[in-house]
Scaffold this motif. Structure first.
Motif, PDB file in Angstrom:
ATOM      1  N   GLY A   1       0.713  -1.336   0.023  1.00  0.00           N
ATOM      2  CA  GLY A   1      -0.053  -0.052  -0.011  1.00  0.00           C
ATOM      3  C   GLY A   1       0.896   1.297   0.137  1.00  0.00           C
ATOM      4  N   SER A   2       0.162   2.491  -0.072  1.00  0.00           N
ATOM      5  CA  SER A   2       0.812   3.767   0.339  1.00  0.00           C
ATOM      6  C   SER A   2       0.323   4.602   1.080  1.00  0.00           C
ATOM      7  N   TYR A   3       0.546   5.684   1.478  1.00  0.00           N
ATOM      8  CA  TYR A   3       0.263   6.603   2.428  1.00  0.00           C
ATOM      9  C   TYR A   3       0.586   7.976   2.027  1.00  0.00           C
ATOM     10  N   VAL A   4      -0.560   8.971   2.201  1.00  0.00           N
ATOM     11  CA  VAL A   4      -0.094  10.535   2.197  1.00  0.00           C
ATOM     12  C   VAL A   4      -0.394  11.117   3.456  1.00  0.00           C
ATOM     13  N   PHE A   5       0.705  11.663   3.958  1.00  0.00           N
ATOM     14  CA  PHE A   5       0.620  12.350   5.233  1.00  0.00           C
ATOM     15  C   PHE A   5       0.344  13.918   5.116  1.00  0.00           C
ATOM     16  N   ILE A   6      -0.380  14.656   5.761  1.00  0.00           N
ATOM     17  CA  ILE A   6      -0.611  15.930   5.508  1.00  0.00           C
ATOM     18  C   ILE A   6      -0.860  16.420   7.187  1.00  0.00           C
ATOM     19  N   PRO A   7      -0.388  17.472   7.569  1.00  0.00           N
ATOM     20  CA  PRO A   7      -0.349  17.892   8.907  1.00  0.00           C
ATOM     21  C   PRO A   7      -1.872  17.566   9.504  1.00  0.00           C
ATOM     22  N   GLY A   8      -1.785  16.353  10.603  1.00  0.00           N
ATOM     23  CA  GLY A   8      -3.019  16.286  11.144  1.00  0.00           C
ATOM     24  C   GLY A   8      -3.861  15.087  10.569  1.00  0.00           C
ATOM     25  N   GLU A   9      -3.306  14.495   9.419  1.00  0.00           N
ATOM     26  CA  GLU A   9      -4.170  13.722   8.402  1.00  0.00           C
ATOM     27  C   GLU A   9      -3.491  12.501   7.766  1.00  0.00           C
ATOM     28  N   VAL A  10      -3.845  11.476   7.628  1.00  0.00           N
ATOM     29  CA  VAL A  10      -3.166  10.442   6.548  1.00  0.00           C
ATOM     30  C   VAL A  10      -4.006   9.841   5.806  1.00  0.00           C
ATOM     31  N   SER A  11      -3.793   9.585   4.587  1.00  0.00           N
ATOM     32  CA  SER A  11      -4.516   8.631   3.365  1.00  0.00           C
ATOM     33  C   SER A  11      -3.761   7.474   3.519  1.00  0.00           C
ATOM     34  N   PHE A  12      -4.511   6.354   3.450  1.00  0.00           N
ATOM     35  CA  PHE A  12      -3.773   4.894   3.063  1.00  0.00           C
ATOM     36  C   PHE A  12      -4.865   4.256   2.138  1.00  0.00           C
ATOM     37  N   ILE A  13      -4.175   3.689   1.176  1.00  0.00           N
ATOM     38  CA  ILE A  13      -4.639   2.978   0.255  1.00  0.00           C
ATOM     39  C   ILE A  13      -4.124   1.721  -0.075  1.00  0.00           C
ATOM     40  N   GLU A  14      -4.671   0.656  -0.159  1.00  0.00           N
ATOM     41  CA  GLU A  14      -3.978  -0.685  -0.435  1.00  0.00           C
ATOM     42  C   GLU A  14      -3.497  -0.776  -1.999  1.00  0.00           C
ATOM     43  N   THR A  15      -2.528  -1.294  -2.203  1.00  0.00           N
ATOM     44  CA  THR A  15      -2.015  -1.575  -3.724  1.00  0.00           C
ATOM     45  C   THR A  15      -3.261  -2.478  -4.201  1.00  0.00           C
ATOM     46  N   PRO A  16      -3.548  -2.237  -5.687  1.00  0.00           N
ATOM     47  CA  PRO A  16      -4.126  -3.457  -6.322  1.00  0.00           C
ATOM     48  C   PRO A  16      -3.411  -4.400  -6.700  1.00  0.00           C
ATOM     49  N   LYS A  17      -3.852  -5.644  -6.777  1.00  0.00           N
ATOM     50  CA  LYS A  17      -3.217  -6.747  -7.163  1.00  0.00           C
ATOM     51  C   LYS A  17      -3.185  -6.741  -8.933  1.00  0.00           C
ATOM     52  N   VAL A  18      -2.204  -6.848  -9.329  1.00  0.00           N
ATOM     53  CA  VAL A  18      -2.284  -6.798 -11.035  1.00  0.00           C
ATOM     54  C   VAL A  18      -1.247  -7.870 -11.308  1.00  0.00           C
ATOM     55  N   GLU A  19      -1.199  -7.818 -12.688  1.00  0.00           N
ATOM     56  CA  GLU A  19      -0.096  -8.831 -13.352  1.00  0.00           C
ATOM     57  C   GLU A  19       0.992  -8.085 -13.651  1.00  0.00           C
ATOM     58  N   VAL A  20       2.057  -8.259 -13.101  1.00  0.00           N
ATOM     59  CA  VAL A  20       3.187  -7.274 -13.225  1.00  0.00           C
ATOM     60  C   VAL A  20       3.957  -7.747 -14.306  1.00  0.00           C
ATOM     61  N   ALA A  21       4.390  -6.698 -15.325  1.00  0.00           N
ATOM     62  CA  ALA A  21       5.223  -6.796 -16.428  1.00  0.00           C
ATOM     63  C   ALA A  21       6.719  -6.639 -15.884  1.00  0.00           C
ATOM     64  N   ASP A  22       6.856  -5.328 -15.533  1.00  0.00           N
ATOM     65  CA  ASP A  22       7.949  -4.644 -14.679  1.00  0.00           C
ATOM     66  C   ASP A  22       7.341  -3.553 -13.953  1.00  0.00           C
ATOM     67  N   THR A  23       8.245  -3.245 -12.968  1.00  0.00           N
ATOM     68  CA  THR A  23       7.930  -1.882 -12.218  1.00  0.00           C
ATOM     69  C   THR A  23       8.621  -0.735 -12.408  1.00  0.00           C
ATOM     70  N   VAL A  24       9.542  -0.681 -13.514  1.00  0.00           N
ATOM     71  CA  VAL A  24      10.295   0.351 -14.205  1.00  0.00           C
ATOM     72  C   VAL A  24       9.137   1.600 -14.133  1.00  0.00           C
ATOM     73  N   GLY A  25       9.399   2.684 -13.476  1.00  0.00           N
ATOM     74  CA  GLY A  25       8.851   3.906 -13.913  1.00  0.00           C
ATOM     75  C   GLY A  25       7.300   4.015 -12.993  1.00  0.00           C
ATOM     76  N   ALA A  26       7.215   2.942 -12.289  1.00  0.00           N
ATOM     77  CA  ALA A  26       5.730   2.953 -11.807  1.00  0.00           C
ATOM     78  C   ALA A  26       5.732   4.196 -10.627  1.00  0.00           C
ATOM     79  N   GLY A  27       6.794   4.377  -9.836  1.00  0.00           N
ATOM     80  CA  GLY A  27       6.948   5.307  -8.770  1.00  0.00           C
ATOM     81  C   GLY A  27       6.746   6.711  -9.534  1.00  0.00           C
ATOM     82  N   ASP A  28       7.340   6.980 -10.533  1.00  0.00           N
ATOM     83  CA  ASP A  28       7.470   8.273 -11.242  1.00  0.00           C
ATOM     84  C   ASP A  28       6.058   8.561 -12.131  1.00  0.00           C
ATOM     85  N   SER A  29       5.130   7.534 -12.364  1.00  0.00           N
ATOM     86  CA  SER A  29       3.742   7.514 -12.617  1.00  0.00           C
ATOM     87  C   SER A  29       2.909   7.998 -11.782  1.00  0.00           C
ATOM     88  N   PHE A  30       3.185   7.386 -10.380  1.00  0.00           N
ATOM     89  CA  PHE A  30       2.323   7.805  -9.224  1.00  0.00           C
ATOM     90  C   PHE A  30       2.628   9.171  -8.939  1.00  0.00           C
TER      91      PHE A  30
END
Length: 294
Positions: free
Chosen positions: A221-250
């Motif tokens: 999963g992933s989190y976004v913290f802002i002062p006084g608040e946090v958003s958490f979302i689970e990572t979807p399950k997908v068929e991974v080809a490769d993770t190159v650039g996934a973080g940049d697209s996020f």
């Protein structure tokens, strides 16, 4: 570049040499490309060599309709050897002494900085003093008003970072993006006690007066913290080809959404969907489906 640019990715522009061949890469160029898919003006800033690979880099950027300000310098265009493990997770061998280590600070770049509403930068392009100073001058010349975003997507690679680079960069940003492994490394460098990941994030957010801190934890999963608040979302399950650039697209999807007036939660939800899609594709910069970019 004819259009007034507003969103900049500054740092390495290079070729990822993957098992199936060369692909345009470098986190700032990937970020700028994904931002452009959401209809915002974006621009990749880097340097390339006056060589055959440099010509190929220009062609790739033009083919992807990506605006760029990439000066030619007397160093070879950058390459990275990428090997993938059984889960599609990349391992990088990043060649030193590349053009993008030597990005010049020019009057044209200063003009770009003064018209910039968001800039994303990492630690890798700071391994050499020339590019590091250019990145800092660019950030320091950006407008000072409210709503300007400076995103430090930390992107630790090999041994190309140290405490000073990380500290100076966090001081210059207002959004920090980091993954769970990088957070452990940074905590060790900064000498933080053995507190859990979430508390480490709150500590960084408060100490450096950040607008937001984005923590990605791969399949956990992933989190976004802002002062006084946090958003958490689970990572979807997908068929991974490769993770190159996934973080940049996020990062690109998240920043584009915030600039278009979406809430942090809405931006987070879209960023998770986009990065999951990119994991199902080969390479860092696939065309995103219309459902994401409308």
């Amino acid at each position: 570049m004819e259009k007034k640019q507003s969103v900049i990715g500054i740092g390495e522009a290079l070729f990822d040499v993957l098992p199936e061949g060369k692909k345009l890469g470098g986190a700032p160029a990937n970020f700028a490309y994904h931002v452009s898919q959401f209809g915002l003006n974006s621009c990749a800033v880097s340097a390339m060599g006056d060589d055959e690979l440099g010509k190929e880099l220009e062609k790739e950027l033009n083919d992807h309709h990506l605006n760029y300000q990439i000066d030619k310098v007397a160093y070879p265009t950058g390459t990275v050897q990428v090997s993938l493990d059984a889960n599609g997770i990349p391992c990088y061998d990043i060649k030193e002494g590349a053009a993008w280590d030597n990005i010049p600070y020019t009057p044209a770049l200063e003009k770009l900085a003064k018209n910039c509403t968001a800039a994303c930068f990492g630690s890798l392009a700071q391994r050499n003093e020339v590019s590091r100073n250019t990145i800092y001058r660019f950030l320091d010349n950006m407008p000072k008003e409210e709503g300007i975003l400076k995103i430090f997507d930390i992107n630790l690679r090999q041994g190309f970072y140290n405490k000073e680079i990380i500290t100076e960069s966090i001081k210059r940003c207002n959004i920090l993006k980091i993954n769970d492994e990088e957070l452990i490394t940074v905590s060790r460098i900064f000498g933080y006690p053995g507190i859990d990941l979430e508390n480490k994030c709150w500590l960084l957010l408060g100490k450096y007066n950040l607008k937001m801190l984005i923590l990605t934890c791969g399949v956990n999963g992933s989190y976004v913290f802002i002062p006084g608040e946090v958003s958490f979302i689970e990572t979807p399950k997908v068929e991974v080809a490769d993770t190159v650039g996934a973080g940049d697209s996020f990062t690109g999807a998240f920043v584009a959404s915030i600039l278009k007036g979406k809430s942090v939660r809405e931006a987070h939800e879209l960023a998770v969907k986009v990065s999951a899609f990119v994991c199902t594709q080969n390479g860092a910069i696939p065309v995103l489906p219309d459902e994401f970019t409308k």
